[in-house]
Design a protein around this motif. Sequence first.
Motif, short mmCIF file in Angstrom:
data_model
loop_
_atom_site.label_atom_id
_atom_site.label_comp_id
_atom_site.label_asym_id
_atom_site.label_seq_id
_atom_site.Cartn_x
_atom_site.Cartn_y
_atom_site.Cartn_z
N ILE A 156 0.84 -1.20 0.00
CA ILE A 156 0.00 0.00 0.00
C ILE A 156 0.87 1.26 0.00
O ILE A 156 0.66 2.18 -0.80
N ILE A 157 1.85 1.29 0.87
CA ILE A 157 2.72 2.46 0.95
C ILE A 157 3.53 2.61 -0.33
O ILE A 157 3.68 3.71 -0.86
N HIS A 158 3.99 1.51 -0.88
CA HIS A 158 4.75 1.53 -2.14
C HIS A 158 3.87 2.06 -3.27
O HIS A 158 4.32 2.91 -4.06
N ARG B 255 14.10 5.29 -3.42
CA ARG B 255 13.70 5.37 -2.00
C ARG B 255 12.38 4.65 -1.78
O ARG B 255 12.22 3.95 -0.79
N ALA B 256 11.43 4.80 -2.70
CA ALA B 256 10.15 4.09 -2.58
C ALA B 256 10.37 2.58 -2.52
O ALA B 256 9.78 1.88 -1.70
N ASP B 257 11.25 2.08 -3.39
CA ASP B 257 11.53 0.65 -3.41
C ASP B 257 12.26 0.20 -2.15
O ASP B 257 12.00 -0.89 -1.62
N ALA B 258 13.16 1.05 -1.63
CA ALA B 258 13.86 0.72 -0.39
C ALA B 258 12.89 0.68 0.79
O ALA B 258 13.00 -0.20 1.66
N ILE B 259 11.93 1.61 0.82
CA ILE B 259 10.90 1.60 1.88
C ILE B 259 10.08 0.32 1.78
O ILE B 259 9.76 -0.31 2.80
N PHE B 260 9.72 -0.08 0.58
CA PHE B 260 8.98 -1.33 0.34
C PHE B 260 9.73 -2.50 0.98
O PHE B 260 9.15 -3.29 1.74
N LEU B 261 11.02 -2.61 0.71
CA LEU B 261 11.84 -3.69 1.26
C LEU B 261 11.94 -3.58 2.79
O LEU B 261 11.80 -4.59 3.50
N LYS C 173 8.43 -9.22 8.75
CA LYS C 173 8.95 -10.59 8.73
C LYS C 173 8.48 -11.42 7.54
O LYS C 173 8.22 -12.62 7.64
N VAL C 174 8.34 -10.75 6.40
CA VAL C 174 8.06 -11.46 5.16
C VAL C 174 9.28 -12.35 4.90
O VAL C 174 10.42 -11.88 5.04
N PRO C 175 9.07 -13.63 4.56
CA PRO C 175 10.21 -14.51 4.31
C PRO C 175 11.21 -13.87 3.33
O PRO C 175 10.81 -13.22 2.36
N ARG C 176 12.48 -14.06 3.63
CA ARG C 176 13.54 -13.40 2.85
C ARG C 176 13.39 -13.62 1.35
O ARG C 176 13.51 -12.69 0.56
N TRP C 177 13.12 -14.86 0.92
CA TRP C 177 13.03 -15.14 -0.52
C TRP C 177 11.89 -14.35 -1.17
O TRP C 177 12.03 -13.89 -2.28
N LYS C 178 10.79 -14.17 -0.42
CA LYS C 178 9.65 -13.41 -0.98
C LYS C 178 10.00 -11.93 -1.07
O LYS C 178 9.74 -11.29 -2.08
N ARG C 179 10.55 -11.39 0.00
CA ARG C 179 10.82 -9.94 -0.02
C ARG C 179 11.90 -9.60 -1.05
O ARG C 179 11.78 -8.59 -1.74
N ILE C 180 12.91 -10.45 -1.20
CA ILE C 180 13.95 -10.18 -2.19
C ILE C 180 13.37 -10.32 -3.60
O ILE C 180 13.63 -9.47 -4.48
N THR C 181 12.55 -11.33 -3.84
CA THR C 181 11.91 -11.52 -5.14
C THR C 181 11.04 -10.32 -5.49
O THR C 181 11.11 -9.77 -6.60
N MET C 182 10.22 -9.87 -4.53
CA MET C 182 9.33 -8.74 -4.78
C MET C 182 10.12 -7.46 -4.97
O MET C 182 9.78 -6.64 -5.83
N TYR C 183 11.17 -7.27 -4.18
CA TYR C 183 11.99 -6.08 -4.32
C TYR C 183 12.66 -6.05 -5.70
O TYR C 183 12.64 -5.03 -6.39
N LEU C 184 13.25 -7.17 -6.11
CA LEU C 184 13.90 -7.21 -7.42
C LEU C 184 12.89 -6.98 -8.55
O LEU C 184 13.23 -6.35 -9.56
N ALA C 185 11.66 -7.46 -8.37
CA ALA C 185 10.63 -7.24 -9.39
C ALA C 185 10.29 -5.75 -9.52
O ALA C 185 10.18 -5.24 -10.64
#
Length: 123
Positions: free
Chosen positions: A66-68, A81-87, A94-106
């Motif tokens: 939502i914030i992103h 900065r928006a993407d960094a805030i998302f991450l 506590k989103v699982p690491r693989w999910k947050r990294i996948t979503m951040y890279l996307a």
Amino acid sequence: MVQVSPINLTMTGDATVPWSLIDAVTFQDEIGTITVPKGFKTDLASVPRALWSILPPFGPYIPAAIIHDYLYVTPLVSRERADAIFLTIMRAYKVPRWKRITMYLAVRAFGWRHFKGDTPTHE
């Protein structure tokens, strides 16, 4: 420390942005505060339908999504900065690491298509 106020949503009836905030949502970190206004419309996490079985549009990353979404349509911060805030928010929730990294890279790879905030008014 990252803080996000409680989130209350209602359905809009619009297939492209099916959710609307009932109340404003506030994000706060060491750098500052961002408030997403009441009535802001979102699709939550913008995940292609083919991937919903592993990354549904809803989950513990809803506050981050939502914030992103809001930061992508307002000139408050840069896209980076928006993407960094998302991450950061996903990590705090506590989103699982693989999910947050996948979503951040996307969002780093494909977010430019949706970013509307041209010039940040503050960082």
